[in-house]
Design a protein around this motif. Structure first.
Motif, PDB file in Angstrom:
ATOM      1  N   GLU A 674       0.844  -1.181   0.000  1.00 38.50           N
ATOM      2  CA  GLU A 674       0.000   0.000   0.000  1.00 38.50           C
ATOM      3  C   GLU A 674       0.878   1.230   0.000  1.00 38.50           C
ATOM      4  N   ASN A 675       0.276   2.369  -0.225  1.00 38.79           N
ATOM      5  CA  ASN A 675       1.049   3.611  -0.201  1.00 38.79           C
ATOM      6  C   ASN A 675       1.660   3.831   1.182  1.00 38.79           C
ATOM      7  N   ASN A 676       2.916   4.307   1.184  1.00 36.60           N
ATOM      8  CA  ASN A 676       3.678   4.530   2.420  1.00 36.60           C
ATOM      9  C   ASN A 676       3.953   3.230   3.174  1.00 36.60           C
ATOM     10  N   LEU A 678       6.159   0.523   4.675  1.00 40.20           N
ATOM     11  CA  LEU A 678       7.536   0.467   5.169  1.00 40.20           C
ATOM     12  C   LEU A 678       7.995  -0.985   5.193  1.00 40.20           C
ATOM     13  N   VAL A 679       9.057  -1.263   4.451  1.00 40.51           N
ATOM     14  CA  VAL A 679       9.612  -2.605   4.345  1.00 40.51           C
ATOM     15  C   VAL A 679      10.822  -2.706   5.257  1.00 40.51           C
ATOM     16  N   ASN A 680      10.884  -3.742   6.070  1.00 41.70           N
ATOM     17  CA  ASN A 680      12.042  -3.977   6.934  1.00 41.70           C
ATOM     18  C   ASN A 680      13.130  -4.673   6.123  1.00 41.70           C
ATOM     19  N   THR A 681      14.188  -3.946   5.815  1.00 43.67           N
ATOM     20  CA  THR A 681      15.248  -4.488   4.975  1.00 43.67           C
ATOM     21  C   THR A 681      16.240  -5.288   5.807  1.00 43.67           C
ATOM     22  N   ASN A 682      17.074  -6.061   5.104  1.00 41.52           N
ATOM     23  CA  ASN A 682      18.099  -6.856   5.777  1.00 41.52           C
ATOM     24  C   ASN A 682      19.189  -5.991   6.393  1.00 41.52           C
ATOM     25  N   ALA A 683      19.244  -4.702   5.995  1.00 39.25           N
ATOM     26  CA  ALA A 683      20.228  -3.780   6.569  1.00 39.25           C
ATOM     27  C   ALA A 683      19.761  -3.203   7.897  1.00 39.25           C
ATOM     28  N   GLY A 684      18.500  -3.458   8.255  1.00 39.01           N
ATOM     29  CA  GLY A 684      17.972  -2.930   9.510  1.00 39.01           C
ATOM     30  C   GLY A 684      17.322  -1.579   9.379  1.00 39.01           C
ATOM     31  N   ASN A 685      17.344  -0.967   8.198  1.00 38.79           N
ATOM     32  CA  ASN A 685      16.714   0.328   7.959  1.00 38.79           C
ATOM     33  C   ASN A 685      15.450   0.135   7.133  1.00 38.79           C
ATOM     34  N   PRO A 686      14.361   0.827   7.475  1.00 44.90           N
ATOM     35  CA  PRO A 686      13.120   0.663   6.708  1.00 44.90           C
ATOM     36  C   PRO A 686      13.232   1.305   5.328  1.00 44.90           C
ATOM     37  N   LEU A 687      12.578   0.678   4.374  1.00 46.50           N
ATOM     38  CA  LEU A 687      12.502   1.192   3.003  1.00 46.50           C
ATOM     39  C   LEU A 687      11.049   1.540   2.725  1.00 46.50           C
ATOM     40  N   ARG A 688      10.820   2.799   2.289  1.00 41.27           N
ATOM     41  CA  ARG A 688       9.451   3.267   2.084  1.00 41.27           C
ATOM     42  C   ARG A 688       9.020   3.027   0.649  1.00 41.27           C
ATOM     43  N   ILE A 689       7.839   2.357   0.517  1.00 40.02           N
ATOM     44  CA  ILE A 689       7.243   2.104  -0.798  1.00 40.02           C
ATOM     45  C   ILE A 689       6.072   3.064  -0.974  1.00 40.02           C
ATOM     46  N   ASN A 690       6.012   3.721  -2.132  1.00 39.86           N
ATOM     47  CA  ASN A 690       4.909   4.641  -2.421  1.00 39.86           C
ATOM     48  C   ASN A 690       4.240   4.277  -3.732  1.00 39.86           C
ATOM     49  N   LEU A 691       2.942   4.547  -3.781  1.00 38.72           N
ATOM     50  CA  LEU A 691       2.147   4.327  -4.986  1.00 38.72           C
ATOM     51  C   LEU A 691       1.604   5.664  -5.455  1.00 38.72           C
ATOM     52  N   TYR A 692       1.680   5.898  -6.754  1.00 41.47           N
ATOM     53  CA  TYR A 692       1.173   7.142  -7.328  1.00 41.47           C
ATOM     54  C   TYR A 692       0.287   6.807  -8.520  1.00 41.47           C
ATOM     55  N   SER A 693      -0.896   7.395  -8.526  1.00 40.50           N
ATOM     56  CA  SER A 693      -1.828   7.145  -9.616  1.00 40.50           C
ATOM     57  C   SER A 693      -1.581   8.130 -10.742  1.00 40.50           C
ATOM     58  N   GLY A 694      -1.742   7.617 -11.980  1.00 35.72           N
ATOM     59  CA  GLY A 694      -1.648   8.507 -13.128  1.00 35.72           C
ATOM     60  C   GLY A 694      -2.813   9.466 -13.195  1.00 35.72           C
ATOM     61  N   SER A 695      -3.875   9.181 -12.449  1.00 32.85           N
ATOM     62  CA  SER A 695      -5.051  10.043 -12.385  1.00 32.85           C
ATOM     63  C   SER A 695      -5.262  10.440 -10.939  1.00 32.85           C
ATOM     64  N   GLU A 815       2.355  17.336   4.378  1.00 34.11           N
ATOM     65  CA  GLU A 815       2.310  16.249   5.356  1.00 34.11           C
ATOM     66  C   GLU A 815       2.031  14.914   4.652  1.00 34.11           C
ATOM     67  N   GLU A 816       2.799  14.647   3.640  1.00 32.06           N
ATOM     68  CA  GLU A 816       2.778  13.371   2.937  1.00 32.06           C
ATOM     69  C   GLU A 816       4.099  13.207   2.202  1.00 32.06           C
ATOM     70  N   HIS A 817       4.341  11.986   1.704  1.00 30.84           N
ATOM     71  CA  HIS A 817       5.613  11.662   1.065  1.00 30.84           C
ATOM     72  C   HIS A 817       5.438  11.751  -0.450  1.00 30.84           C
ATOM     73  N   VAL A 818       6.049  12.774  -1.064  1.00 26.07           N
ATOM     74  CA  VAL A 818       5.930  12.983  -2.501  1.00 26.07           C
ATOM     75  C   VAL A 818       7.319  12.907  -3.123  1.00 26.07           C
TER      76      VAL A 818
END
Length: 911
Positions: A674-676, A678-695, A815-818
């Motif tokens: 889902e948007n925002n 957070l994936v727990n990586t093997n490095a111990g730091n979270p990786l943020r995944i974002n989804l953006y709609s073309g519309s 107040e969002e991740h763009v």
């Protein structure tokens, strides 16, 4: 009756052109597609001859039967109207027609209802009408029946009761029962063909017609099913058209259709919540053949004589050799191989015997080796083979359905009927193609097939367990518990690799499968289809779907060799009671079952593999299970400077940390995030995944939709290729090499001298604590250069006015991740407005020239993400801090023109 000769002239000319086109189109279709097939060639009843004119006659008949189905479907459309008609009619009727009217008495018992008014003592119970009477007119006079009247005796539309039949799902219409009526409407209705011929003869009302009734009680899942039969003339419908009988609380709809050899009427009844269906079938009695004029008597012979007449003399001799001639005195349906089919069967047996007994290919040409095949228990059971071609009773082609299971005379053995939308359409019994059907005998029916039928008594599981060629497959099926699936009743197709086939893959991959790795189930399911596909279904190329819901391509070449994927089918149509098995010479290894290193190499992700090897992580990645890897493309790594790349590869610890930040667990596909996220990586730091709609209007809905048209980013790097599957791993290709963030957005601003003025304003506006929180935030940060370019008066105004300073800071914080990679092009219909912390809307867009803008300012630099957001540098302030202008004259003091943005004034204010 229309002129069949004239019709055939047009049919033949049309079929020459259309037939070739259909053959090409059909080559790549799924053989199980085409649920609405035409009638299996009527010509099969008389055999396929070499004469070209006869072939075209049969094709013309087939075309006739197919078009007639269109009329039949018009009948069936009445079924769906019943509930709506009942509801609508009842809603429009006055209450006195639905409920009894109480007698209203005066003080002395007299009736106080007004004279002349219609006050029935009982409510109306039924209204009866007719769709098309015997004279093909429309009865527009409806007759009312009151409660207690005998509706069924008086009604014009009499519903013939019929026998119940067990309701079961049918995957497609009866392959053998579709009709072909090119110039008529539905049977029994007035029709005008191009020759002006009307009213085809209603043969089912004539002589020598037998009637079967079937009834199913669908009400409240209760009721006993029963089946009754009667001979000719035992019952009649009022006419062969669609009709209705509507009552209050009752609805009956009748639909009729005509096929090649029968006429069927189905009546659906709903009465006070109880549903019932009655099916009445009219067909020529045994010994009579339906022709244009009705049911005509045919010359009937006993089964032995009938077998000789159809040319099945070798099968008749086999019956006698097995001591089963008495079986041919019973009422029996036979699926009979031709003499050539029996000869080919003998050759196959000889070949199998030679192979299993290791006969040298260099033996003397006159030597014949006759020992029985060891795999067939050393002895050929002729009686079993003969009985495997017989089933009791009369079974006509019109009664056969796809995936129908029929018991044979051999105890425990079965027939399986299958139909396919090939060109021409094909039907099989135990995967043997049916070439001629409905050949009459005085005590049976003969259907001709193109090969011998071996007794089918074992499940697919039992076949694999009994064959020494499948020891590896057997172990894999048992380890994954899929052997249980192959024991159960069903309709499966299994592509079975032999032991030698499995040895074609790498020893490491084979050993991994034998150890029961994460992709074993995927490999096995890739070899199984959820329906029966016989070799007869494949002409040219055909596509089908396995139980993984993935496509498999089947192909038959000009040399009659068959392939599935890249594997050749070396033995076809081995029938089990629950499906069919084809033996292949190589396993079907889907990409999602291949080792992740092989998948990376196959997709030319070589630069990432070089980094993995330099970090000494090859074995670690190879052993990953239930993992996700975000792999930078070769272009992303090549974009690094030589110095950056050399420094990274020189520090093995730093390189491992960078690569581990690209890996996580569990395996995540594009649809799993889902948007925002957070994936727990093997490095111990979270990786943020974002989804953006073309519309942008759909942005709030993207979590519930498929990812088509959705832009996905990982650490603000665009995911260019999603969901590459490997064994136990999902691979996504990204456009940049990622670096794990170490600080918040506020700390990142504080560490950069270019943002000292804006950072100081944040602290003085008491927003520091907010920006140190969880976020996420997007800061559109003006550099010190932007502030220093302001007139001194405006800069001092910002510093001294506390309220203006706070508003300016909030204006630049979202107040969002763009991510910059998530900003869409500007369109006239969709404009992507983001809400700033002060509540105002900021239009983020990508210009036609590819530049990024936030409101009136250009985004000049996109920083790497921080732990709680991202910072983008802008070249102008997003808030107008200039002194008040004169709105009436659109000028400032000194007659300076007023522009909407500072950039405009810089360029054009001096003119």
């Amino acid at each position: 009756m229309y002129d069949r000769g004239r019709v055939r002239m047009y049919h033949k000319a049309l079929l020459v052109v259309v037939g070739a086109a259909l053959g090409v189109v059909a080559q790549q279709q799924d053989p199980r597609d085409g649920r609405d097939l035409g009638e299996f060639f009527k010509g099969l009843q008389f055999g396929i001859g070499a004469d070209t004119a006869a072939v075209f006659d049969r094709l013309a008949d087939n075309l006739e039967f197919t078009i007639d189905q269109v009329g039949s479907r018009i009948d069936s459309s009445f079924d769906s109207l019943s509930d709506r008609i009942e509801d609508q009619v009842q809603d429009t009727l006055p209450p006195w027609m639905r409920e009894p009217v109480r007698r209203v008495s005066g003080p002395h018992g007299e009736d106080t209802r007004v004279a002349g008014e219609f006050h029935p003592e009982q409510p109306i119970d039924a209204i009866v009408g007719d769709f098309g009477g015997p004279s093909e007119g429309v009865d527009d006079g409806l007759k009312a029946y009151f409660e207690g009247d005998n509706v069924e005796e008086d009604a014009e539309v009499a519903v013939s009761p019929g026998p119940n039949f067990s309701k079961r799902p049918v995957s497609r219409p009866n392959f053998f029962s579709h009709t072909f009526n090119p110039f008529g409407m539905r049977p029994g209705h007035p029709s005008i063909d191009i020759f002006g011929i009307m009213n085809r003869r209603q043969w089912w009302k004539g002589e020598n017609v037998c009637v079967d009734r079937e009834e199913i009680d669908e009400g409240r899942n209760s009721g006993e099913n029963s089946t009754n039969s009667s001979d000719e003339g035992d019952a009649e419908m009022s006419h062969g058209n669609g009709g209705f009988l509507f009552t209050f609380g009752q609805m009956e709809v009748t639909s009729c259709s005509e096929s090649n050899d029968k006429y069927t009427c189905t009546t659906k009844t709903s009465r006070r919540g109880i549903n019932k269906s009655v099916k009445v079938t009219y067909r020529c009695c045994h010994g009579y053949l339906k022709e244009a004029t009705g049911c005509t008597k045919v010359d009937l012979r006993e089964l032995p004589d009938a077998l000789e007449k159809v040319g099945a003399t070798d099968f008749l001799a086999l019956v006698k050799a097995a001591g089963l001639k008495d079986e041919l005195t019973k009422n029996m349906t036979l699926f009979v191989p031709s003499n050539e089919a029996l000869q080919e069967f003998t050759v196959d047996l000889e070949s199998e015997n030679e192979f299993s007994n290791n006969v040298d290919e260099d033996r003397n040409l006159n030597e014949v080796y006759s020992s029985r095949d060891k795999r067939n228990s050393g002895k050929l059971d002729i009686k079993a083979i003969v009985k495997a071609h017989m089933t009791p009773g009369f079974l006509y082609a019109g009664e056969l359905r796809d995936e129908q299971i029929i018991a044979t005379e051999l105890e425990g053995a079965t027939f399986r009927i299958n139909t396919y939308s090939t060109v021409p359409p094909s039907a099989t019994v135990n995967c043997a193609r049916m070439t001629t059907v409905n050949q009459h005998s005085s005590n049976g029916v003969i259907h001709s097939v193109d090969r011998m039928l071996r007794p089918v008594t074992k499940t697919l599981s039992e076949i694999i367990l009994a064959d020494d060629r499948f020891t590896i497959l057997r172990q894999l099926l048992i380890k994954d518990d899929m052997m249980t699936t192959l024991k159960e009743a069903g309709q499966l197709t299994v592509f079975a690799p032999t032991d030698s086939a499995f040895k074609k893959i790498s020893p490491a991959a084979l050993q991994s499968l034998m150890n029961g790795n994460a992709c074993l189930k995927t490999v096995l399911k890739n070899h199984v289809l959820g329906n029966v596909i016989c070799s007869a279904a494949v002409q040219g190329k055909a596509r089908t779907v396995n139980i993984l819901d993935d496509y498999l391509m089947l192909e038959r070449d000009d040399d009659d060799k068959m392939f599935v994927g890249e594997a050749q089918i070396i033995s076809r149509d081995i029938m089990g009671t629950n499906g069919v098995m084809h033996i292949i010479d190589a396993p079907l290894m889907p990409q999602e079952a291949k080792p992740v290193m092989d998948v990376l190499s196959a997709n030319n992700l070589t630069r990432f593999l070089e980094l993995v090897e330099a970090a000494g992580m090859t074995e670690e990645i190879s052993k990953m299970a239930d993992a996700t890897i975000f792999v930078p493309s070769d272009e992303a790594i090549n974009a690094m400077t030589e110095e950056e790349l050399n420094n990274l590869m020189a520090d093995k610890t730093a390189l491992r940390e960078v690569l581990q930040y690209h890996m996580s667990s569990p395996a995540l596909g594009a649809r799993d995030v889902e948007n925002n996220h957070l994936v727990n990586t093997n490095a111990g730091n979270p990786l943020r995944i974002n989804l953006y709609s073309g519309s942008p209007l759909l942005t709030g809905l993207i979590n519930n939709r498929r990812r088509n048209g959705i832009r996905l980013t990982a650490g603000c790097s665009r995911v260019s290729i999603m969901d590459m599957r490997a064994c136990g791993t999902v691979v996504h290709v990204i456009d940049n090499l990622l670096e794990a963030p170490k600080m918040s957005v506020l700390k990142q601003l504080e560490d950069q001298e270019d943002f000292s003025i804006f950072t100081q304003m944040i602290k003085e506006s008491n927003i520091s604590d907010t920006l140190s929180g969880e976020g996420p935030f997007t800061i559109l940060a003006p550099s010190d250069h932007v502030f220093m370019a302001l007139p001194e008066e405006e800069l001092n105004l910002i510093k001294e006015d506390v309220e203006m300073k706070e508003n300016l800071v909030k204006k630049h914080i979202l107040e969002e991740h763009v991510c910059c990679s998530g900003i869409n092009s500007n369109t006239w219909l969709f404009m992507d407005h983001k809400r700033a912390m002060d509540g105002s809307a900021i239009h983020l867009r990508r210009t036609h020239s590819g530049r990024l803008m936030a409101g009136p300012a250009r985004i000049t630099h996109c920083s790497a993400p921080s732990t709680n957001g991202v910072i983008h540098t802008v070249n102008h302030l997003l808030m107008d801090v200039r002194p008040e202008s004169n709105e009436d004259t659109n000028t400032r003091q000194g007659n300076r023109p007023v522009f909407s943005a500072p950039g405009l004034e810089i360029f054009f204010g001096g003119f």
